[in-house]
Design an enzyme around this catalytic site. Structure first.
Site: not given
Lengths: 114, 352
Positions: B148, B150-152
């Site tokens: 993702a 926006q995550e990792m």
């Protein structure tokens, strides 16, 4: 005159039912939902039959049927004690699931109409 | 399946009184069903919460010790993220109940995420994962935060390339998967999922009580258990030994996040703003709570359920206002505290 007309219509209806081979009456099959499961059964409905889902759980459900071609038939929210009926639209494998509770899953085979 | 106790001859009113006054052991417990009120014994009710004997592993990703060992290293390795400073354990920190203690997670570039980081205990039994249920297996889920943006913020190709450059990983993957060149996306998520399946809550005082130790929990907690299953109807969703039905409910929060509704047809109104029922085991008593971390403490949570949530056409039918006295509320909290066992704290791995 009205009475004679009614008798004629009734007789005609009986005649059609008796003479037309494909005018088979649709059957209703019943399935009971208990908590998070649909009681096991061996129904084999035909296209045109109805399947009645009776919610005997103490929670609401929202069942849906998925046909082999991906068509989805949604039965809407079913409160405890409420029954919902689906008219079988297509033959083949039908998967029944609940939008709320993914653990609920059952399958049955629907046959072609006679 | 509802079991009828041997006390059926007792009047319903007497039994209901016994249940709410903490004397359920002497009588039965009244449960509402579509067919009317049913009575079950306290012992039968406890059986619904018995822990399973073994962790289930799927046939397509069976357990091996080497896979667990590798998965643990990957879980704690920040090199799985673009920034190389975010690991799975950053948001699922064992010291913070396998979450992060924040109302909402923090992702790549320290940007806030939309939802709270859910704890990752007892997921071997989960039927759907993520707050909106968009993952159907831990293998599928493991891929999502890694890739993702926006995550990792990685691609699996980049993860594979990076791990291939780390001395030691090639051997660990070989031991786990028995191939010479086995660093690939499929094996990375298989190892992560295997490790996550081993993260299981330890026995809590509640479990000891279920097993027959009457002294394991207080009288308040026992009353709370009865209230939980009867008047408060918490068990309509927080069911089974993990205290979740793995299902989706709109509990009437103020939110713009459609949750499960993103993955269901628009006609299924009941799934709009619905989120997965979180487990109540090993609950961090200091909060925060709800999918968006919008509630700071358990008093606020109970108050929400007492009021029945914000009314809307999408509200779950299980959400109904309920009058709970202050004693009943404190009994419920006493009960929830008994679901906390010793912390599941792994020895941190040495990374290759």
């Amino acid at each position: 005159m009205d009475q004679i007309r009614r008798v004629i219509i009734a007789l005609a209806a009986v005649l059609v039912w008796a003479l037309v081979p494909n005018a088979v009456q649709a059957e209703e099959h019943e399935l009971v939902i208990t908590h998070m499961e649909i009681a096991e059964t061996n129904i084999r409905p035909k296209v045109g039959d109805t399947v009645k889902f009776i919610n005997q759980a103490d929670i609401a459900h929202n069942l849906y049927l998925t046909y082999e071609d991906g068509t989805v038939q949604n039965l809407d929210t079913q409160f405890p004690g409420m029954s919902k009926t689906a008219k079988i639209e297509r033959s083949g494998k039908v998967v029944v699931r609940c939008w709320i509770h993914p653990v609920i899953r059952m399958e049955f085979d629907a046959a072609d109409a006679d | 399946m509802i079991r009828r106790g041997a006390q059926m001859s007792l009047s319903l009113a007497a039994i209901a009184f016994a249940a709410v006054s903490g004397l359920a052991e002497a009588g039965g417990i009244t449960i509402s069903t579509a067919a009317g009120d049913k009575i079950i014994t306290l012992e039968a009710l406890k059986e619904r919460y018995e822990r399973p004997d073994a962790i289930p592993f799927p046939n397509n990703n069976p357990y091996t010790e080497d896979k667990e060992k590798l998965g643990k290293k990957l879980f704690f390795d920040p090199r799985l993220s673009r920034s190389q400073i975010v690991s799975c354990a950053t948001c699922h920190n064992p010291s913070l109940g396998w979450s992060d203690g924040l109302p909402k997670g923090v992702g790549h570039g320290m940007e806030p995420l939309e939802r709270r980081s859910p704890p990752v205990l007892n997921l071997a039994w989960a039927l759907s994962l993520m707050w909106d249920g968009r993952a159907h297996s831990l293998e599928q889920q493991a891929l999502m935060p890694i890739t993702a943006p926006q995550e990792m913020n990685m691609t699996m190709d980049d993860v594979v390339d990076r791990l291939r450059m780390v001395p030691g990983y090639r051997e660990l993957f070989s031991e786990a998967f028995g191939e010479t060149d086995s660093i690939n996306a499929k094996n990375i998520v298989a190892a992560l999922a295997t490790y996550e399946r081993t993260l299981v809550s330890h026995k809590a005082p509640f479990d000891l009580w279920v097993e027959g130790d009457e002294d394991a929990i207080s009288a308040e907690a026992k009353r709370g258990f009865v209230t939980f299953n009867t008047k408060a109807r918490c068990s309509a969703c927080h069911a089974g030994w993990r205290f979740t039905d793995d299902s989706f409910h709109n509990i009437g929060l103020e939110t713009d996040d459609v949750g499960r509704g993103k993955f269901t047809p628009p006609s299924v109104a009941i799934m709009k703003y619905a989120f997965k029922t979180p487990s109540l085991r090993d609950l961090r008593m200091q909060g925060p709570y709800m999918h968006d971390g919008s509630m700071a403490d358990l008093d606020e949570v109970l108050e929400h359920y007492v009021k029945g949530g914000r009314k809307s056409p999408n509200l779950s039918p299980e959400m109904r206002p309920v009058k709970l006295s202050k004693t009943e509320q404190s009994d419920l909290i006493a009960f929830l505290e008994t679901l906390r066992g010793p912390s599941v704290k792994p020895q941190l791995p040495d990374l290759p």
